[in-house]
Enzyme design. Structure first.
Site, short mmCIF file in Angstrom:
data_model
loop_
_atom_site.label_atom_id
_atom_site.label_comp_id
_atom_site.label_asym_id
_atom_site.label_seq_id
_atom_site.Cartn_x
_atom_site.Cartn_y
_atom_site.Cartn_z
N SER A 18 0.89 -1.29 0.13
CA SER A 18 -0.06 -0.09 0.14
C SER A 18 0.80 1.36 -0.02
O SER A 18 0.25 2.36 -0.35
CB SER A 18 -0.83 0.15 1.36
OG SER A 18 -0.03 0.03 2.42
N CYS A 81 2.63 -7.16 2.04
CA CYS A 81 1.89 -6.62 2.73
C CYS A 81 0.97 -7.49 3.39
O CYS A 81 0.14 -8.24 2.76
CB CYS A 81 0.78 -5.50 1.92
SG CYS A 81 -0.60 -4.73 2.97
N CYS A 195 3.58 -5.88 10.16
CA CYS A 195 3.30 -4.98 9.06
C CYS A 195 4.54 -4.75 8.27
O CYS A 195 5.48 -4.32 9.11
CB CYS A 195 2.62 -3.87 9.56
SG CYS A 195 2.57 -2.39 8.52
N THR A 196 4.60 -4.64 7.04
CA THR A 196 6.29 -4.54 6.56
C THR A 196 6.55 -3.09 6.44
O THR A 196 7.70 -2.84 6.21
CB THR A 196 5.93 -4.90 5.00
OG1 THR A 196 4.78 -4.17 4.42
CG2 THR A 196 5.69 -6.42 4.69
N1 DGL Z 1 2.54 -2.56 4.93
C1 DGL Z 1 1.05 -3.01 5.15
C2 DGL Z 1 1.15 -4.47 5.87
O1 DGL Z 1 2.19 -5.00 5.79
C3 DGL Z 1 0.23 -2.14 5.92
C4 DGL Z 1 0.05 -0.78 5.95
C5 DGL Z 1 -1.40 -0.13 5.62
O2 DGL Z 1 -2.15 -0.16 6.58
O3 DGL Z 1 -1.58 -0.04 4.61
O4 DGL Z 1 0.17 -4.67 6.62
#
Ligand code: DGL
Length: 286
Positions: A18, A81, A195-196
């Protein structure tokens, strides 16, 4: 003697998130597969995914992925993600024949490594409430206690830092503090970065932590999975003439704002091409 440049067959790997968080996964894959051709795609128009309803997220990821696959024809897609992977992967696999690698909370390795038998999972509110996450805990926690810690702000704070803006330690600490539990003789000794975005701030988190813990980042395991898929021969390869000049530049695409090429390049240690904004229209995510 003149030497003609040789074009080597390389896979094209699309890494998707995202926002900038997927770069934490990207850099591990790029280390393991330096010869690959990469596209990094950020659906920042719909950021944060953690705030979308399940239905809106499935629609959105499906729509963006259909467009990206049609446009770039990757040989492999990494959904970098957790929020998207824990919900949208089955639908994506049903729609597209190419291999997808997802990113899900690293509950198994964290519980296996925990000596105190108490870990925390730090994630977006959506990942915390997913059935997928509950199933992982049921299957792999064994006798380990698992504290689920939702953060609605931390991914946004990472976006701020990566955009070059100041973020106060106090704001980061507020988000990570509930991960640290010392109760009934069991103290948290591992925090799953589910969360990445979070690994991109791990050094600041480590410095702010009330006591030392293992910060569990799934990126190296994802890179190993990509490597084994590439070695298995299940992934098609294609010709990329730009290999002749060294590492092919990473193609950066997003849906709202152009990514900051200099910052991204410094973070991933690879050349990047001029960031592009996807030209095709997308329905608003709500
Ligand atoms: N980087 C996304 C993940 O690993 C999340 C960030 C978002 O909320 O868009 O869940």
């Amino acid at each position: 003697m003149s030497v003609s440049p040789v074009s080597l067959p390389t896979p094209t790997i699309l890494v998707f998130d995202s926002g900038v968080g997927g770069l934490s996964v990207f850099r591990e894959i790029a280390k393991a597969q330096p010869q690959a051709h990469f596209i990094y795609a950020a659906d920042d128009a719909a950021f944060p995914y953690g705030a979308l309803s399940d239905e809106a997220l499935i629609d959105r990821v499906g729509q963006v992925m259909d467009g990206l696959i049609a446009q770039y024809q990757p040989s492999l897609v990494v959904i970098a993600c957790n929020t998207a992977s824990t919900l949208a992967l089955p639908g994506l696999r049903a729609r597209h024949a190419i291999p997808f690698v997802g990113t899900v909370p690293a509950v198994k390795p964290a519980c296996a490594a925990s000596l105190s038998r108490r870990i925390s999972i730090l994630a977006t509110p959506a990942t915390v409430r997913r059935d997928y996450t509950s199933c992982l805990i049921r299957e792999f926690a064994n006798a380990c206690m698992v504290d689920l810690v939702p953060s609605s702000r931390l991914a946004g704070l990472v976006e701020e830092v990566l955009a070059g803006r100041e973020v106060a330690d106090a704001d980061i600490f507020t988000e990570i503090a509930p991960c640290f539990v010392d109760e009934d003789g069991r103290r948290t000794d591992a925090v799953v970065l589910a969360c990445t975005h979070y690994p991109l701030l791990v050094e600041r988190m480590r410095a702010l932590a009330p006591w030392p813990v293992a910060w569990v980042d799934p990126a190296p395991a994802i890179a190993r999975r990509v490597t084994s898929l590439l070695a298995s021969g299940q992934v098609c390869t294609s010709l990329h003439p730009d290999m002749a000049g060294g590492l092919p530049p990473v193609r950066l695409v997003s849906t709202a704002r152009a990514l900051d090429a200099a910052r991204v390049s410094a973070l991933i240690g690879r050349p990047v091409s001029t960031p592009e904004i996807l030209a095709w229209p997308l329905a608003a995510a709500c």
